[in-house]
Design a protein around this motif. Structure first.
Motif, PDB file in Angstrom:
ATOM      1  N   THR A   1     -25.090   2.865  43.780  1.00 40.86           N
ATOM      2  CA  THR A   1     -23.666   3.186  43.611  1.00 40.86           C
ATOM      3  C   THR A   1     -22.868   1.991  43.125  1.00 40.86           C
ATOM      4  O   THR A   1     -21.798   2.156  42.535  1.00 40.86           O
ATOM      5  CB  THR A   1     -23.104   3.680  44.947  1.00 40.86           C
ATOM      6  OG1 THR A   1     -23.369   2.691  45.977  1.00 40.86           O
ATOM      7  CG2 THR A   1     -23.731   5.005  45.350  1.00 40.86           C
TER       8      THR A   1
ATOM      9  N   ALA B   1     -22.220   1.844  39.164  1.00 37.88           N
ATOM     10  CA  ALA B   1     -21.641   3.068  38.586  1.00 37.88           C
ATOM     11  C   ALA B   1     -20.938   2.805  37.260  1.00 37.88           C
ATOM     12  O   ALA B   1     -20.898   3.676  36.388  1.00 37.88           O
ATOM     13  CB  ALA B   1     -20.667   3.698  39.584  1.00 37.88           C
ATOM     14  N   LYS B   2     -20.405   1.609  37.051  1.00 36.07           N
ATOM     15  CA  LYS B   2     -19.679   1.329  35.814  1.00 36.07           C
ATOM     16  C   LYS B   2     -20.595   1.310  34.583  1.00 36.07           C
ATOM     17  O   LYS B   2     -20.143   1.462  33.450  1.00 36.07           O
ATOM     18  CB  LYS B   2     -18.943  -0.005  35.933  1.00 36.07           C
ATOM     19  CG  LYS B   2     -19.865  -1.189  36.185  1.00 36.07           C
ATOM     20  CD  LYS B   2     -19.075  -2.477  36.313  1.00 36.07           C
ATOM     21  CE  LYS B   2     -20.006  -3.660  36.566  1.00 36.07           C
ATOM     22  NZ  LYS B   2     -19.236  -4.933  36.690  1.00 36.07           N
TER      23      LYS B   2
ATOM     24  N   SER C   1     -21.527   8.934  36.867  1.00 43.04           N
ATOM     25  CA  SER C   1     -20.724   8.587  35.698  1.00 43.04           C
ATOM     26  C   SER C   1     -19.384   9.324  35.704  1.00 43.04           C
ATOM     27  O   SER C   1     -18.333   8.738  35.412  1.00 43.04           O
ATOM     28  CB  SER C   1     -21.496   8.907  34.419  1.00 43.04           C
ATOM     29  OG  SER C   1     -20.704   8.665  33.281  1.00 43.04           O
TER      30      SER C   1
ATOM     31  N   SER D   1     -17.760  10.583  38.358  1.00 43.27           N
ATOM     32  CA  SER D   1     -16.916  10.076  39.437  1.00 43.27           C
ATOM     33  C   SER D   1     -16.331   8.719  39.110  1.00 43.27           C
ATOM     34  O   SER D   1     -15.179   8.417  39.434  1.00 43.27           O
ATOM     35  CB  SER D   1     -17.723  10.006  40.736  1.00 43.27           C
ATOM     36  OG  SER D   1     -18.817   9.105  40.580  1.00 43.27           O
ATOM     37  N   SER D   2     -17.115   7.884  38.422  1.00 41.50           N
ATOM     38  CA  SER D   2     -16.609   6.571  38.019  1.00 41.50           C
ATOM     39  C   SER D   2     -15.492   6.706  36.998  1.00 41.50           C
ATOM     40  O   SER D   2     -14.514   5.955  37.018  1.00 41.50           O
ATOM     41  CB  SER D   2     -17.743   5.714  37.463  1.00 41.50           C
ATOM     42  OG  SER D   2     -17.266   4.482  36.989  1.00 41.50           O
TER      43      SER D   2
ATOM     44  N   GLU E   1     -12.240   7.747  38.804  1.00 41.99           N
ATOM     45  CA  GLU E   1     -11.602   6.664  39.539  1.00 41.99           C
ATOM     46  C   GLU E   1     -10.830   5.735  38.612  1.00 41.99           C
ATOM     47  O   GLU E   1      -9.804   5.167  38.991  1.00 41.99           O
ATOM     48  CB  GLU E   1     -12.663   5.877  40.302  1.00 41.99           C
ATOM     49  CG  GLU E   1     -13.296   6.660  41.436  1.00 41.99           C
ATOM     50  CD  GLU E   1     -14.377   5.859  42.128  1.00 41.99           C
ATOM     51  OE1 GLU E   1     -14.636   4.707  41.684  1.00 41.99           O
ATOM     52  OE2 GLU E   1     -14.983   6.373  43.091  1.00 41.99           O
ATOM     53  N   GLN E   2     -11.315   5.589  37.376  1.00 41.02           N
ATOM     54  CA  GLN E   2     -10.613   4.728  36.423  1.00 41.02           C
ATOM     55  C   GLN E   2      -9.359   5.435  35.891  1.00 41.02           C
ATOM     56  O   GLN E   2      -8.423   4.804  35.501  1.00 41.02           O
ATOM     57  CB  GLN E   2     -11.545   4.352  35.279  1.00 41.02           C
ATOM     58  CG  GLN E   2     -12.700   3.480  35.720  1.00 41.02           C
ATOM     59  CD  GLN E   2     -13.643   3.141  34.581  1.00 41.02           C
ATOM     60  OE1 GLN E   2     -13.459   3.621  33.459  1.00 41.02           O
ATOM     61  NE2 GLN E   2     -14.639   2.317  34.856  1.00 41.02           N
TER      62      GLN E   2
END
Length: 565
Positions: free
Chosen positions: A530, A533-534, A558, A560-561, A564-565
């Motif tokens: 995890t 993830a970026k 990918s 979920s990342s 979040e951004q």
């Protein structure tokens, strides 16, 4: 006394004959010069000569005891000597010669055998320099030879070196001239076939005796077919010099359709004047007709589709045990038509010593097992492109989603599953790309406990010693950190493991495109957590581009990342 009638008639006849002779002489008159020549010839034939004619002939001498030359002197031939070059002017001479050969090569549209000296233009500049350098070296050995002798020595050196033979160049020229007349071959750069960049690379592979994997992403072109069949014809000519050849075809060209078979047949057809006979086997003709044709002829080249060739094999109408070359053209078409099982059956009926050329235009993971079954030994990779897709063909990318505490144990299990049950694995090389953290000492200890020999960093040159545990050979394992990727040769490593994905995507691509250059069994293992993830999004793009399977957990990570951004 009066003359009688007989005397008068006799005198009249004499006058008539004289008049006729005078008319004949007037009708066949020649010039005085021609008459004198005729008279001189008659005198020579009768043995009578004038005094002035007798003086035109000289007496025998020690140089000409039989007076064959009649006093004439020998013509003095001017011998051209080679100028000895000083060492300091040699480089300038070589550069000028290279430029001159390149200019002549660009102007030659329909080269013949007279252009054989240009065949040393392998990469159009590098090989030219080597050829001219060898010519200068020969001129130092014997500086008195004429130009004709020197040219003959250059051709002989070309036969004994790693450049194509004269027969191969002749085959290429026959194909090119025929296709240009038909309008089939139209090269944009208008360059001859024998200066092809792909052909030069293929010749290196052909000379080394390796199998070939072509990964340009397309089926074979006319240029590539011409080089393949010309090289095969050259091999046949060499075998004929050694002894009688086998009755089975020398080259088997597998294609997926009748249209492709026709294209390949058109390239092979000009070689018939050189004694190379080609047959095309496809469903477009009746089976009985093709069987009778195979019985009446002994073709050197055979072009066939898999389904028709299997029918002939089932009827024992053809023997493939003596096939020396196998070309599999276009895996994408074979995959779409469901021919993979048939191709494997044909490969099993051929000797394992048969050299194989595969045009891999299907970068899906499903095609990798077929390529691995076709190419079992050391391979030579050819590609016209430097893309990630073509350079990473047949390398399986395995992405493992693990927790942070399970990385090291999973990294050891990957190696055990791959090589733990193999009886002999000394030819394999494994590379671990790790960080600089001291926690990887546990990984090293775990690998040594399993019987693997470990080398670090600068000691990679000593890799090759494998350990044996309980009768099983273990491959040698090398370990480097992420900073040493640029300094290590990755081409011999079949298996690369990245326990911690701390490196960048560029470094990942560098490893992917440089590993396993001599095999089709390359595997790249990477472990994702995890915390990484970026990098999930860029990694997914590479996997999809290369036709690899993407884990569902990686897609969720990918997405979920991105949210979040």
């Amino acid at each position: 006394m009066a003359k009688g009638d007989d005397a008068v008639r006799k005198k009249l006849n004499k006058a008539n004959r004289k008049k006729l002779r005078k008319d004949d002489r007037s009708s066949s008159t020649v010039t005085a010069r021609v008459a004198s020549i005729i008279a001189a010839k008659k005198r020579r034939q009768s043995g009578k000569r004038r005094k002035c004619q007798g003086m035109c002939f000289s007496l025998p001498t020690l140089d000409d005891p039989f007076n064959d030359r009649n006093g004439r002197k020998d013509f003095e031939t001017k011998v051209t000597k080679k100028v000895m070059l000083p060492h300091r002017d040699e480089s300038e001479f070589l550069k000028e010669k290279c430029r001159e050969i390149i200019r002549k090569n660009e102007k030659a549209k329909n080269p013949g055998l007279k252009n054989l000296k240009v065949t040393s233009l392998k990469n159009e500049q590098k090989k030219s320099l080597a050829s001219v350098s060898s010519a200068v070296q020969r001129s130092r050995i014997d500086s008195v030879r004429t130009k004709t002798q020197l040219s003959g020595n250059q051709e002989q050196a070309c036969e004994n070196s790693d450049c194509p033979s004269k027969y191969l160049i002749r085959c290429l020229n026959e194909i090119e001239n025929s296709l240009r007349c038909d309008g089939t071959y139209n090269n944009e750069e208008d360059k001859p076939l024998f200066v092809s960049t792909w052909g030069v690379e293929f010749w290196k592979c052909y000379s080394a005796g390796k199998d070939t994997l072509e990964t340009s992403g397309a089926s074979s072109t006319i240029e590539q077919i011409a080089w393949i069949v010309s090289s095969a014809a050259d091999s046949i000519s060499r075998k004929d010099e050694e002894g009688p050849s086998a009755t089975s075809p020398f080259l088997l060209f597998l294609v997926a359709s009748q249209e492709k078979a026709t294209k390949v047949r058109s390239v092979c057809k000009p070689l018939k004047v050189l004694g190379i006979h080609t047959v095309s086997i496809h469903p477009g003709a009746s089976l009985d007709h093709q069987i009778q044709g195979l019985k009446s002829s002994e073709p050197e080249f055979m072009i066939s589709t898999p389904e028709r060739l299997l029918e002939l094999l089932s009827l024992k109408a053809i023997d493939l045990s003596g096939v020396s070359w196998l070309v599999v053209d276009g895996l994408q078409s074979f995959h779409e038509n469901g021919y993979f099982d048939k191709v494997n059956s044909i490969r099993n009926s051929i000797s394992r010593k048969t050299r194989t050329i595969v045009f891999d235009d299907c970068f899906r993971r499903a095609c990798v097992p077929v390529v691995q079954s076709l190419l079992t030994g050391s391979v030579h990779r050819l590609s016209l492109h430097d893309s990630v897709t073509s350079q990473s063909a047949c390398i399986i990318q395995s992405v493992n989603m693990v927790s942070l505490n399970d990385k090291q144990s999973k990294a050891v299990q990957i190696l055990e599953r791959a090589y733990g049950n193999q009886p002999c694995a000394q030819a394999s090389k494994v590379l671990y790309v790790v960080g600089k953290d001291s926690k990887y000492h546990k990984l090293v200890a775990a690998l040594k406990l399993k019987g693997y020999s470990i080398s670090f960093g600068s000691a990679l040159s000593e890799v090759g010693n494998s350990g044996e545990v309980k009768g099983k050979m273990r491959p040698s394992v090398s370990m480097i950190d992420t900073d040493q990727i640029d300094t290590i040769k990755l081409d011999e490593f079949e298996c690369v493991v990245i326990p911690d994905f701390t490196l960048s995507i560029d470094s990942y691509v560098q490893i992917l495109t440089n590993m396993a250059r001599y095999t089709v069994n390359g595997v790249l293992h990477s472990f994702f957590t995890t915390e990484d993830a970026k990098l999930a999004g860029p990694l997914i793009k590479i996997l999809e581009q290369c036709g690899q399977s993407v884990p569902e957990a990686l897609r969720k990570m990918s997405s979920s990342s991105a949210m979040e951004q």
